[in-house]
Design an enzyme around this catalytic site. Structure first.
Site, PDB file in Angstrom:
ATOM      1  N   HIS A 305       0.848  -1.180   0.000  1.00 30.95           N
ATOM      2  CA  HIS A 305       0.000   0.000   0.000  1.00 30.95           C
ATOM      3  C   HIS A 305       0.887   1.234   0.000  1.00 30.95           C
ATOM      4  O   HIS A 305       1.931   1.246   0.634  1.00 30.95           O
ATOM      5  CB  HIS A 305      -0.904   0.018   1.248  1.00 30.95           C
ATOM      6  CG  HIS A 305      -2.054   0.958   1.088  1.00 30.95           C
ATOM      7  ND1 HIS A 305      -1.955   2.287   1.391  1.00 30.95           N
ATOM      8  CD2 HIS A 305      -3.298   0.752   0.609  1.00 30.95           C
ATOM      9  CE1 HIS A 305      -3.114   2.863   1.119  1.00 30.95           C
ATOM     10  NE2 HIS A 305      -3.942   1.966   0.646  1.00 30.95           N
ATOM     11  N   ASP A 362      -8.060  -5.227   0.093  1.00 35.05           N
ATOM     12  CA  ASP A 362      -8.667  -6.059  -0.929  1.00 35.05           C
ATOM     13  C   ASP A 362      -8.104  -7.464  -1.005  1.00 35.05           C
ATOM     14  O   ASP A 362      -8.485  -8.241  -1.880  1.00 35.05           O
ATOM     15  CB  ASP A 362      -8.613  -5.344  -2.283  1.00 35.05           C
ATOM     16  CG  ASP A 362      -9.694  -4.279  -2.308  1.00 35.05           C
ATOM     17  OD1 ASP A 362     -10.782  -4.575  -1.782  1.00 35.05           O
ATOM     18  OD2 ASP A 362      -9.455  -3.167  -2.787  1.00 35.05           O
TER      19      ASP A 362
HETATM   20  N1  ACO Z   1       4.227  -7.745  -4.897  1.00 34.93           N
HETATM   21  C1  ACO Z   1       5.576  -7.729  -5.063  1.00 34.93           C
HETATM   22  N2  ACO Z   1       6.363  -6.642  -4.893  1.00 34.93           N
HETATM   23  C2  ACO Z   1       5.762  -5.491  -4.576  1.00 34.93           C
HETATM   24  C3  ACO Z   1       4.367  -5.408  -4.383  1.00 34.93           C
HETATM   25  C4  ACO Z   1       3.591  -6.589  -4.548  1.00 34.93           C
HETATM   26  N3  ACO Z   1       2.276  -6.561  -4.398  1.00 34.93           N
HETATM   27  N4  ACO Z   1       4.039  -4.129  -4.067  1.00 34.93           N
HETATM   28  C5  ACO Z   1       5.172  -3.446  -4.055  1.00 34.93           C
HETATM   29  N5  ACO Z   1       6.231  -4.254  -4.359  1.00 34.93           N
HETATM   30  C6  ACO Z   1       7.641  -3.892  -4.386  1.00 34.93           C
HETATM   31  C7  ACO Z   1       8.010  -3.097  -5.630  1.00 34.93           C
HETATM   32  O1  ACO Z   1       8.415  -3.943  -6.684  1.00 34.93           O
HETATM   33  C8  ACO Z   1       9.108  -2.214  -5.114  1.00 34.93           C
HETATM   34  O2  ACO Z   1      10.264  -3.002  -5.000  1.00 34.93           O
HETATM   35  P1  ACO Z   1      11.746  -2.326  -5.255  1.00 34.93           P
HETATM   36  O3  ACO Z   1      11.875  -1.262  -4.195  1.00 34.93           O
HETATM   37  O4  ACO Z   1      12.690  -3.471  -5.100  1.00 34.93           O
HETATM   38  O5  ACO Z   1      11.695  -1.761  -6.645  1.00 34.93           O
HETATM   39  C9  ACO Z   1       8.670  -1.870  -3.686  1.00 34.93           C
HETATM   40  O6  ACO Z   1       7.865  -2.999  -3.278  1.00 34.93           O
HETATM   41  C10 ACO Z   1       7.868  -0.595  -3.567  1.00 34.93           C
HETATM   42  O7  ACO Z   1       6.761  -0.683  -4.469  1.00 34.93           O
HETATM   43  P2  ACO Z   1       6.142   0.573  -5.231  1.00 34.93           P
HETATM   44  O8  ACO Z   1       5.383   0.051  -6.414  1.00 34.93           O
HETATM   45  O9  ACO Z   1       7.187   1.594  -5.468  1.00 34.93           O
HETATM   46  O10 ACO Z   1       5.144   1.113  -4.126  1.00 34.93           O
HETATM   47  P3  ACO Z   1       3.942   2.085  -4.384  1.00 34.93           P
HETATM   48  O11 ACO Z   1       3.655   2.753  -3.096  1.00 34.93           O
HETATM   49  O12 ACO Z   1       4.200   2.936  -5.580  1.00 34.93           O
HETATM   50  O13 ACO Z   1       2.738   1.088  -4.801  1.00 34.93           O
HETATM   51  C11 ACO Z   1       0.902  -0.402  -4.669  1.00 34.93           C
HETATM   52  C12 ACO Z   1       1.729   0.673  -3.930  1.00 34.93           C
HETATM   53  C13 ACO Z   1       0.487   0.137  -6.056  1.00 34.93           C
HETATM   54  C14 ACO Z   1      -0.358  -0.681  -3.869  1.00 34.93           C
HETATM   55  C15 ACO Z   1       1.763  -1.685  -4.830  1.00 34.93           C
HETATM   56  O14 ACO Z   1       2.139  -2.180  -3.560  1.00 34.93           O
HETATM   57  C16 ACO Z   1       1.059  -2.779  -5.639  1.00 34.93           C
HETATM   58  O15 ACO Z   1       1.155  -2.781  -6.869  1.00 34.93           O
HETATM   59  N6  ACO Z   1       0.329  -3.722  -4.950  1.00 34.93           N
HETATM   60  C17 ACO Z   1      -0.437  -4.732  -5.644  1.00 34.93           C
HETATM   61  C18 ACO Z   1      -1.756  -4.168  -6.158  1.00 34.93           C
HETATM   62  C19 ACO Z   1      -2.754  -3.898  -5.043  1.00 34.93           C
HETATM   63  O16 ACO Z   1      -2.985  -4.746  -4.176  1.00 34.93           O
HETATM   64  N7  ACO Z   1      -3.372  -2.695  -5.093  1.00 34.93           N
HETATM   65  C20 ACO Z   1      -4.417  -2.304  -4.128  1.00 34.93           C
HETATM   66  C21 ACO Z   1      -3.956  -1.164  -3.278  1.00 34.93           C
HETATM   67  S1  ACO Z   1      -5.114  -0.831  -2.018  1.00 34.93           S
HETATM   68  C22 ACO Z   1      -6.366  -0.030  -2.767  1.00 34.93           C
HETATM   69  O17 ACO Z   1      -6.254   0.637  -3.742  1.00 34.93           O
HETATM   70  C23 ACO Z   1      -7.638  -0.215  -2.164  1.00 34.93           C
END
Ligand code: ACO
Length: 426
Positions: A305, A362
């Site tokens: 998140h 979710d």
């Molecule tokens: N699985 C694997 N790796 C992940 C995940 C995941 N679900 N989420 C983040 N990471 C990793 C990224 O690859 C990144 O790694 P790095 O630093 O080695 O490059 C690090 O964690 C940070 O991730 P970002 O994408 O930069 O974090 P951001 O805050 O931009 O994204 C997000 C948050 C979009 C929710 C992300 O965690 C994600 O894509 N999760 C999966 C989709 C999801 O569940 N979305 C629902 C969010 S809640 C809502 O909207 C109600």
């Protein structure tokens, strides 16, 4: 209180804004003017506040979420979704009389112009319900005044009530179209949430009796999704509305933003991921490895998140609720076991620990929606139904605070000036 930025030997003093929960924000709005062009760059707005807001407080480190000061845990346990909608939009919990009037006003607006059915007819049955809901919400404008006089509380109230009344009808129609059922207008003798259920599930040739377990679970889910301060879809609603576009089209834009799998679309993506793991033999370790592999685009859906970096308080409530609902309805869903296994492995895995990745709201919501009999493609629509009061309250606040049009800056990285080359010389 001020902060200083130093650049090329010059200092710029900037005011600091203090929030009611002691959050500080450096107000950089004068920086470009006083410095002759210096801006701040913040991709994805990870560190940028776009507004001051009195609606929702969240502390991502401590896992706190409050609507208008009330904790999400207390609201989820004690309130009805309509009470929470009123709280978010008007700032206070309603008295019994206020709530009754609010509900009765909504009921009076709960018919949708019959011409709207022609628009719905134009969609193929296979259309994703989120696309249908976004389009129909926008189309509502054709049958209702396009602009609201935001200086008039009464005009604002009428518009809000219309949307709270008609949006669930459109969502239910999107599902009925998708599942080949005749359209239904619901029943004004029912509560707001029970009526949503009836509009979705009533069969043309059978009475519909609301199951209290289903109704209470949906009530809780809608409350948990009702607002989440300046997330992607809410920021979209505010920025579209900041051009003085009307309420309905701003909300339609919010629905589109919510659809993406990194935002609200995650609930559909989670259940599809859990199903795929089940079909593939239930090997959670294989999918954990894929999620950690930087060459593989796969992400563990429902994990991570932007703001919560310890736990998502909504996920805790929902996990408990998923267990209760499945037990109460006597459903054994094998994907619940896979979800729990994945969660346990991820919470102990260094990759997830280092990046502070926890289950979000979710991760478990799809399992409940499925237990309630809601088709997978409707999961994100259910999120939109919950988020509607949040979007409305944020749009209303933005217009009443007379916020300027949202228009970010950029750092240009393209070609420098070059002479035009005629077509025959290229
Ligand atoms: N699985 C694997 N790796 C992940 C995940 C995941 N679900 N989420 C983040 N990471 C990793 C990224 O690859 C990144 O790694 P790095 O630093 O080695 O490059 C690090 O964690 C940070 O991730 P970002 O994408 O930069 O974090 P951001 O805050 O931009 O994204 C997000 C948050 C979009 C929710 C992300 O965690 C994600 O894509 N999760 C999966 C989709 C999801 O569940 N979305 C629902 C969010 S809640 C809502 O909207 C109600």
């Amino acid at each position: 209180m001020t902060a200083k930025i130093e650049f090329e030997g010059k200092q710029y003093e900037l005011p600091v804004v203090l929030g009611s929960e002691n959050e500080y924000g450096i107000d950089i709005s004068s920086l470009r003017g006083t410095s002759g062009g210096l801006i701040t760059l913040d991709r994805g707005f990870k560190n940028t506040g776009s507004c001051e807001s009195a609606i929702t407080f969240l502390d991502g480190e401590k896992g706190i979420l409050r609507y208008r000061g009330y904790s999400i845990e207390e609201l989820a346990d004690n309130a009805s979704f309509l009470e929470v909608a009123y709280l978010l939009i008007f700032g206070e919990l309603p008295t019994e009389t206020e709530l009754e009037k609010f509900h009765s006003d909504i009921k009076k607006e709960s018919l949708v112009d019959e011409e709207m059915k022609k628009i719905l007819d134009g969609f193929p049955r296979s259309a994703h319900p989120m696309g249908v809901v976004s389009s129909l919400t926008s189309a509502l404008v054709a049958f209702n005044p396009t602009t609201v006089d935001v200086r008039s509380e009464e005009a604002m109230y009428k518009s809000i009530v219309k949307l709270l009344a008609k949006f669930p009808v459109l969502c239910a129609w999107a599902m009925r179209k998708n599942t080949g059922q005749p359209l239904d207008y619901g029943d004004t003798s029912l509560g707001y949430v029970d009526n949503i259920l009836k509009m979705m599930f009533k069969k043309a040739n059978e009475e519909y009796k609301v199951n209290p377990v289903v109704s209470s679970a949906l009530n809780k889910l809608l409350i948990l999704h009702a607002d989440h301060e300046q997330n992607c879809s809410t920021s979209t609603v505010r920025i579209v509305g900041s051009s003085h576009a009307g309420l309905f089209v701003s909300i339609s834009a919010g629905v589109s933003a919510l659809w993406g799998p990194l935002h609200g679309g995650a609930n559909q993506a989670v259940i599809e991921m859990l199903e795929a793991i089940k079909e593939d033999g239930g090997d959670t370790k294989k999918y954990m490895a894929k999620a950690k592999d930087k060459e593989d685009p796969f992400r563990l859906m429902g994990f991570g998140h932007r703001v919560y970096k310890n736990f998502d308080p909504r996920a805790r409530i929902i996990k408990k609720s998923a267990d209760e609902v499945l037990t109460d309805l006597g459903i054994e869903d094998p994907v619940l076991g896979i979800a729990k296994g994945l969660e346990k492995e991820a919470l102990e895995d260094q990759y997830f620990v280092d990046r502070k990745l926890y289950p979000n709201v979710d991760f478990y919501s799809g399992i409940i929606y499925r237990a309630l009999g809601i088709p997978t493609e409707m999961f994100t629509v259910m999120f939109a139904l919950g988020r509607l009061p949040g979007w409305i309250s944020q749009w209303k606040e933005m217009r009443q605070q007379k916020e300027p049009i949202g228009r970010p800056r950029q750092i240009y990285t393209g070609a420098n000036h070059r002479a035009f080359v005629p077509l025959n010389e290229r």
